[in-house]
Design a protein around this motif. Sequence first.
Motif, mmCIF file in Angstrom:
data_model
loop_
_atom_site.group_PDB
_atom_site.id
_atom_site.type_symbol
_atom_site.label_atom_id
_atom_site.label_comp_id
_atom_site.label_asym_id
_atom_site.label_seq_id
_atom_site.Cartn_x
_atom_site.Cartn_y
_atom_site.Cartn_z
ATOM 1 N N ALA A 1 0.824 -1.211 0.000
ATOM 2 C CA ALA A 1 0.000 0.000 0.000
ATOM 3 C C ALA A 1 0.861 1.264 0.000
ATOM 4 C CB ALA A 1 -0.942 -0.007 1.208
ATOM 5 N N LEU A 2 1.916 1.279 0.795
ATOM 6 C CA LEU A 2 2.803 2.449 0.830
ATOM 7 C C LEU A 2 3.446 2.703 -0.525
ATOM 8 C CD1 LEU A 2 4.537 1.900 4.292
ATOM 9 C CD2 LEU A 2 3.074 3.843 3.682
ATOM 10 N N LYS A 3 3.739 1.633 -1.250
ATOM 11 C CA LYS A 3 4.353 1.747 -2.572
ATOM 12 C C LYS A 3 3.329 1.974 -3.682
ATOM 13 C CE LYS A 3 8.854 0.946 -1.902
ATOM 14 N NZ LYS A 3 9.961 1.773 -2.437
ATOM 15 N N GLY A 4 2.047 1.892 -3.336
ATOM 16 C CA GLY A 4 1.005 2.092 -4.343
ATOM 17 C C GLY A 4 0.900 0.957 -5.345
ATOM 18 N N ILE A 5 1.192 -0.270 -4.890
ATOM 19 C CA ILE A 5 1.192 -1.427 -5.775
ATOM 20 C C ILE A 5 -0.160 -2.140 -5.689
ATOM 21 C CG2 ILE A 5 2.259 -3.667 -6.251
ATOM 22 C CD1 ILE A 5 4.808 -2.552 -4.882
ATOM 23 N N GLU A 6 -0.807 -2.292 -6.836
ATOM 24 C CA GLU A 6 -2.040 -3.062 -6.888
ATOM 25 C C GLU A 6 -1.704 -4.549 -6.891
ATOM 26 O OE1 GLU A 6 -4.514 -1.942 -10.120
ATOM 27 O OE2 GLU A 6 -4.746 0.141 -9.457
ATOM 28 N N TYR A 7 -2.531 -5.338 -6.228
ATOM 29 C CA TYR A 7 -2.267 -6.764 -6.137
ATOM 30 C C TYR A 7 -3.565 -7.517 -5.896
ATOM 31 C CZ TYR A 7 -2.605 -5.967 -1.074
ATOM 32 O OH TYR A 7 -3.043 -5.604 0.174
ATOM 33 N N ASP A 8 -3.542 -8.797 -6.190
ATOM 34 C CA ASP A 8 -4.671 -9.668 -5.885
ATOM 35 C C ASP A 8 -4.375 -10.434 -4.597
ATOM 36 O OD1 ASP A 8 -6.176 -8.986 -8.156
ATOM 37 O OD2 ASP A 8 -5.055 -10.420 -9.388
ATOM 38 N N GLN A 9 -5.444 -10.838 -3.913
ATOM 39 C CA GLN A 9 -5.278 -11.604 -2.682
ATOM 40 C C GLN A 9 -5.914 -12.982 -2.811
ATOM 41 O OE1 GLN A 9 -5.306 -9.974 1.288
ATOM 42 N NE2 GLN A 9 -6.055 -8.005 0.520
ATOM 43 N N VAL A 10 -5.229 -13.983 -2.292
ATOM 44 C CA VAL A 10 -5.765 -15.330 -2.172
ATOM 45 C C VAL A 10 -5.755 -15.676 -0.685
ATOM 46 C CG1 VAL A 10 -5.478 -17.771 -2.722
ATOM 47 C CG2 VAL A 10 -4.906 -16.020 -4.438
ATOM 48 N N PRO A 11 -6.908 -15.707 -0.043
ATOM 49 C CA PRO A 11 -6.952 -16.001 1.389
ATOM 50 C C PRO A 11 -6.483 -17.420 1.699
ATOM 51 C CG PRO A 11 -8.994 -14.958 0.660
ATOM 52 C CD PRO A 11 -8.240 -15.343 -0.566
ATOM 53 N N VAL A 12 -5.731 -17.547 2.780
ATOM 54 C CA VAL A 12 -5.289 -18.835 3.301
ATOM 55 C C VAL A 12 -5.765 -18.887 4.749
ATOM 56 C CG1 VAL A 12 -3.331 -20.343 3.787
ATOM 57 C CG2 VAL A 12 -3.250 -18.798 1.796
ATOM 58 N N ASN A 13 -6.809 -19.631 4.999
ATOM 59 C CA ASN A 13 -7.397 -19.672 6.335
ATOM 60 C C ASN A 13 -6.544 -20.537 7.252
ATOM 61 O OD1 ASN A 13 -9.129 -20.271 8.636
ATOM 62 N ND2 ASN A 13 -10.794 -19.390 7.419
ATOM 63 N N LEU A 14 -5.978 -19.916 8.274
ATOM 64 C CA LEU A 14 -5.066 -20.619 9.179
ATOM 65 C C LEU A 14 -5.791 -21.509 10.191
ATOM 66 C CD1 LEU A 14 -2.473 -17.791 9.976
ATOM 67 C CD2 LEU A 14 -2.525 -19.397 8.044
ATOM 68 N N ILE A 15 -7.130 -21.429 10.216
ATOM 69 C CA ILE A 15 -7.923 -22.183 11.190
ATOM 70 C C ILE A 15 -8.736 -23.285 10.510
ATOM 71 C CG2 ILE A 15 -9.652 -22.024 13.010
ATOM 72 C CD1 ILE A 15 -7.134 -20.474 13.644
ATOM 73 N N LYS A 16 -9.384 -22.958 9.408
ATOM 74 C CA LYS A 16 -10.309 -23.864 8.738
ATOM 75 C C LYS A 16 -9.613 -25.153 8.290
ATOM 76 C CE LYS A 16 -13.674 -23.923 4.950
ATOM 77 N NZ LYS A 16 -14.215 -23.145 3.794
ATOM 78 N N ASP A 17 -10.299 -26.265 8.465
ATOM 79 C CA ASP A 17 -9.794 -27.576 8.029
ATOM 80 C C ASP A 17 -8.423 -27.901 8.625
ATOM 81 O OD1 ASP A 17 -12.083 -27.824 6.398
ATOM 82 O OD2 ASP A 17 -11.081 -26.769 4.756
ATOM 83 N N GLY A 18 -8.193 -27.414 9.835
ATOM 84 C CA GLY A 18 -6.907 -27.650 10.472
ATOM 85 C C GLY A 18 -5.806 -26.727 10.000
ATOM 86 N N GLY A 19 -6.152 -25.779 9.138
ATOM 87 C CA GLY A 19 -5.176 -24.822 8.617
ATOM 88 C C GLY A 19 -4.852 -25.097 7.157
ATOM 89 N N GLN A 20 -5.327 -24.217 6.274
ATOM 90 C CA GLN A 20 -5.092 -24.420 4.843
ATOM 91 C C GLN A 20 -3.618 -24.272 4.465
ATOM 92 O OE1 GLN A 20 -7.842 -21.562 3.160
ATOM 93 N NE2 GLN A 20 -9.587 -22.961 3.359
ATOM 94 N N GLN A 21 -2.834 -23.662 5.342
ATOM 95 C CA GLN A 21 -1.410 -23.469 5.068
ATOM 96 C C GLN A 21 -0.625 -24.774 5.133
ATOM 97 O OE1 GLN A 21 -2.945 -22.732 7.815
ATOM 98 N NE2 GLN A 21 -1.674 -23.082 9.626
ATOM 99 N N ILE A 22 -1.205 -25.814 5.706
ATOM 100 C CA ILE A 22 -0.470 -27.074 5.816
ATOM 101 C C ILE A 22 -0.758 -28.013 4.645
ATOM 102 C CG2 ILE A 22 -0.402 -26.916 8.339
ATOM 103 C CD1 ILE A 22 -2.539 -29.100 8.439
ATOM 104 N N SER A 23 -1.526 -27.549 3.670
ATOM 105 C CA SER A 23 -1.819 -28.379 2.502
ATOM 106 C C SER A 23 -0.571 -28.550 1.647
ATOM 107 C CB SER A 23 -2.929 -27.746 1.662
ATOM 108 O OG SER A 23 -2.464 -26.561 1.032
ATOM 109 N N GLU A 24 -0.526 -29.638 0.915
ATOM 110 C CA GLU A 24 0.601 -29.890 0.025
ATOM 111 C C GLU A 24 0.678 -28.840 -1.076
ATOM 112 O OE1 GLU A 24 3.145 -32.054 0.193
ATOM 113 O OE2 GLU A 24 2.357 -32.442 2.206
#
Length: 221
Positions: free
Chosen positions: A30-53
């Motif tokens: 935001a400080l740099k004024g860079i547009e970007y897309d976001q892909v949410p990674v739910n750290l709680i749901k299904d035991g944590g989506q971040q631990i998927s392969e």
Amino acid sequence: MRLSLLCFAKPVLHGYFRSSCAWRVRIALALKGIEYDQVPVNLIKDGGQQISEEYKKLNPMQQVPALEIDGITLFQSLAVIQYIDETRPGPRLLPEDPKARAQVRIISDVIASGIQPLQNLYVLQRLGEEKKMEWAQHFIDRGFQALESILKQTAGKYCVGDEISMADICLVPQVYNADRFKVDVNPYPTIKRINQALLGIEAFKVSHPSQQPDTPVDLRS
């Protein structure tokens, strides 16, 4: 040609609305004024989506954030912020002066290495419900005692002088965490003053956990 097209593609941030590390990167973008897309990674749901392969291919540490940018995938928030600063125009996130730059890195590391990892989700889950609040409060207070002492020597309007830097990017999410864990910040007037000043700046507002695509409805503002 393929590489140059990748360099012009919109960055994609994989993160979680309340992750301190993902929030740091959102502030920097935001400080740099860079547009970007976001892909949410739910750290709680299904035991944590971040631990998927699948996600492990983006970040072998199975943590957020991961930023796809310029044809590569970056992780570890301070490394990401420094890459953004080194490759994009806009306000500098690390000062040109070597001494001030060292101070920014010290403050950033105190927070990102000395405070936040001790009260992140994975550690608290291992501790269990009964112990996590006391544990988090202890290590935030311990870190803030050191941080307040440092900031008394370095601060102007912000953490290091009068320009926003990576140190400020790290500070605001950590104060937010302190509030979540009911840590009294009144004994740390320099931290409190700088945080309040930063929260009024647009880049910090739009990157706030209450404003993200994956923010639960009851936490939106």
